[in-house]
Design a protein around this motif. Structure first.
Motif, PDB file in Angstrom:
ATOM      1  N   SER A 220      33.372  38.627  33.744  1.00 13.59           N
ATOM      2  CA  SER A 220      32.407  37.529  33.661  1.00 13.59           C
ATOM      3  C   SER A 220      33.010  36.214  34.136  1.00 13.59           C
ATOM      4  CB  SER A 220      31.909  37.387  32.222  1.00 13.59           C
ATOM      5  OG  SER A 220      31.187  38.529  31.823  1.00 13.59           O
ATOM      6  N   VAL A 221      34.307  36.024  33.922  1.00 16.46           N
ATOM      7  CA  VAL A 221      34.999  34.833  34.424  1.00 16.46           C
ATOM      8  C   VAL A 221      35.208  34.932  35.927  1.00 16.46           C
ATOM      9  CG1 VAL A 221      37.182  33.546  34.357  1.00 16.46           C
ATOM     10  CG2 VAL A 221      36.134  34.331  32.224  1.00 16.46           C
ATOM     11  N   ALA A 222      35.536  36.120  36.402  1.00 12.49           N
ATOM     12  CA  ALA A 222      35.884  36.307  37.819  1.00 12.49           C
ATOM     13  C   ALA A 222      34.692  36.117  38.751  1.00 12.49           C
ATOM     14  CB  ALA A 222      36.486  37.690  38.023  1.00 12.49           C
ATOM     15  N   ILE A 223      33.495  36.503  38.326  1.00  8.87           N
ATOM     16  CA  ILE A 223      32.335  36.453  39.224  1.00  8.87           C
ATOM     17  C   ILE A 223      32.037  35.031  39.704  1.00  8.87           C
ATOM     18  CG2 ILE A 223      29.840  36.810  39.380  1.00  8.87           C
ATOM     19  CD1 ILE A 223      30.241  39.289  37.579  1.00  8.87           C
ATOM     20  N   ARG A 255      42.832  40.762  38.660  1.00  8.88           N
ATOM     21  CA  ARG A 255      42.476  42.166  38.928  1.00  8.88           C
ATOM     22  C   ARG A 255      40.987  42.296  39.250  1.00  8.88           C
ATOM     23  NH1 ARG A 255      44.455  43.886  34.669  1.00  8.88           N
ATOM     24  NH2 ARG A 255      42.618  43.866  33.317  1.00  8.88           N
ATOM     25  N   ASN A 256      40.152  41.586  38.515  1.00  6.08           N
ATOM     26  CA  ASN A 256      38.710  41.667  38.747  1.00  6.08           C
ATOM     27  C   ASN A 256      38.296  40.954  40.024  1.00  6.08           C
ATOM     28  OD1 ASN A 256      36.809  42.890  36.441  1.00  6.08           O
ATOM     29  ND2 ASN A 256      38.746  42.214  35.540  1.00  6.08           N
ATOM     30  N   LEU A 257      39.002  39.891  40.395  1.00  8.61           N
ATOM     31  CA  LEU A 257      38.711  39.238  41.673  1.00  8.61           C
ATOM     32  C   LEU A 257      38.936  40.194  42.838  1.00  8.61           C
ATOM     33  CD1 LEU A 257      40.307  35.727  41.047  1.00  8.61           C
ATOM     34  CD2 LEU A 257      37.882  36.203  41.390  1.00  8.61           C
ATOM     35  N   LYS A 258      40.015  40.945  42.781  1.00  6.27           N
ATOM     36  CA  LYS A 258      40.292  41.927  43.838  1.00  6.27           C
ATOM     37  C   LYS A 258      39.260  43.036  43.832  1.00  6.27           C
ATOM     38  CE  LYS A 258      45.280  41.064  43.925  1.00  6.27           C
ATOM     39  NZ  LYS A 258      46.622  41.612  43.644  1.00  6.27           N
ATOM     40  N   SER A 259      38.837  43.462  42.652  1.00  5.77           N
ATOM     41  CA  SER A 259      37.838  44.521  42.537  1.00  5.77           C
ATOM     42  C   SER A 259      36.491  44.065  43.089  1.00  5.77           C
ATOM     43  CB  SER A 259      37.696  44.933  41.069  1.00  5.77           C
ATOM     44  OG  SER A 259      36.641  45.853  40.898  1.00  5.77           O
ATOM     45  N   ILE A 260      36.128  42.818  42.807  1.00  2.00           N
ATOM     46  CA  ILE A 260      34.856  42.292  43.314  1.00  2.00           C
ATOM     47  C   ILE A 260      34.839  42.307  44.830  1.00  2.00           C
ATOM     48  CG2 ILE A 260      33.478  40.184  43.539  1.00  2.00           C
ATOM     49  CD1 ILE A 260      34.364  39.528  40.635  1.00  2.00           C
ATOM     50  N   ALA A 261      35.927  41.850  45.450  1.00  2.00           N
ATOM     51  CA  ALA A 261      35.993  41.836  46.926  1.00  2.00           C
ATOM     52  C   ALA A 261      35.862  43.236  47.493  1.00  2.00           C
ATOM     53  CB  ALA A 261      37.304  41.198  47.376  1.00  2.00           C
ATOM     54  N   ALA A 262      36.531  44.186  46.877  1.00  2.00           N
ATOM     55  CA  ALA A 262      36.501  45.556  47.384  1.00  2.00           C
ATOM     56  C   ALA A 262      35.117  46.178  47.230  1.00  2.00           C
ATOM     57  CB  ALA A 262      37.540  46.399  46.646  1.00  2.00           C
TER      58      ALA A 262
END
Length: 310
Positions: A220-223, A255-262
């Protein structure tokens, strides 16, 4: 001359006597009153009055926003402050010049001036505590927007399920007390007995409930961070505030920032290169930094605002 600096939070008022260079000479703390305006102002004056000798200004960082006139306050946590000119109210009592700054922007200014954002021109400071706040530095200056409402992380979209017509603002999905409440409910505990450090400790020890709920929080923070970084082409995002001192939080958001991009740049079952679309994933790297000032970032930012007028 020294300055008096307040960081007024929903729970506590932090107060410091600071030199113009940012050295903290003295510091105090007291609970934030939530009953009446008079008790609220009295709490500030009780801290300030004994320290006024040799001081020529007062800087305030607090939650909420100023109306476009730059003076009149609108609060998020205390209804009695709505419509109050906080600057004038304090100046009439303390007989010193006063400046008032939103806590999200103050924290960003602090990290940019004296912390992890030093040397950058374009930076978003994200403050993680009970909720999520933020402040924006563009071209080496704080950016407030036409309604003094820029970088209002509280209202940015964090989680969306369009098929259910359900849009969730980041101010809700990143409310950390909700994480504590959910952990307590899952474990059959009284929510008042569960603390943030406990939840992080449980997650790091392998507790599946704490780990899963913290992962939801990181996402929720990363989005909104991901969208902001790409929209503004920032030098970096600085995570500061009380929760940012947790190493696992920085790692979880990264980790979630990288996951979102992928995940966001792929379409299941379709090779988008066949459509003539080529993606350079380097364009979607978000440069995240851990704050250096954390709980003191607001004090430094309020002091900077008082001294520069920026």
């Amino acid at each position: 001359m020294n300055k008096l600096v307040f960081d007024i939070g929903a729970t506590n008022i932090k107060f410091a006597v600071m030199t113009p260079e940012g050295d903290i000479v003295k510091r105090y703390s007291t609970p934030t009153p939530h009953d009446t305006l008079e008790h609220y102002l009295e709490a500030l004056c009780v801290l300030a009055e004994p320290e006024k000798a040799g001081v020529d200004g007062v800087a305030v960082s607090t939650n909420g926003r100023m109306y476009p006139d730059g003076d009149t306050y609108r609060a998020y946590t205390s209804d009695f402050l709505i419509g109050v000119n906080l600057r004038e109210a304090l100046e009439s009592r303390l007989h010193l010049p006063v400046t008032v700054e939103n806590d999200g922007l103050a924290a960003a200014l602090g990290e940019w001036w004296k912390g992890a954002g030093r040397g950058t021109k374009n930076m978003l400071g994200v403050v993680l505590g009970s909720g999520m706040g933020s402040g924006l530095i563009l071209d080496g200056k704080p950016y407030r927007g036409s309604k003094r409402n820029a970088a209002m992380a509280f209202g940015l979209l964090s989680v969306a399920e369009p098929e259910k017509e359900n849009y969730l603002a980041s101010g809700i999905s990143t409310a950390f007390p909700l994480v504590l409440y959910k952990v307590a409910a899952a474990k059959g505990l009284d929510p008042r007995t569960v603390t943030g450090p406990q939840v992080f400790e449980w997650a790091e020890a392998g507790d599946p409930v704490a780990a899963a709920l913290l992962e939801q929080y990181y996402r929720s923070v990363a989005i909104p961070i991901f969208s902001s970084a790409l929209l503004l082409d920032l030098d970096c995002i600085v995570l500061t505030g009380g929760l940012a001192a947790q190493k696992s939080l920085i790692e979880g958001v990264q980790r979630n920032l990288k996951s979102i991009a992928a995940r966001a740049l792929t379409v299941e079952g379709i090779d988008i290169s066949a459509l003539g679309i080529t993606i350079d994933y380097q364009d979607f790297n978000v440069r995240l930094r851990a704050g250096e000032l954390n709980l003191d970032a607001n004090l430094y930012g309020a002091l900077y605002h008082l001294q520069t007028g920026c």
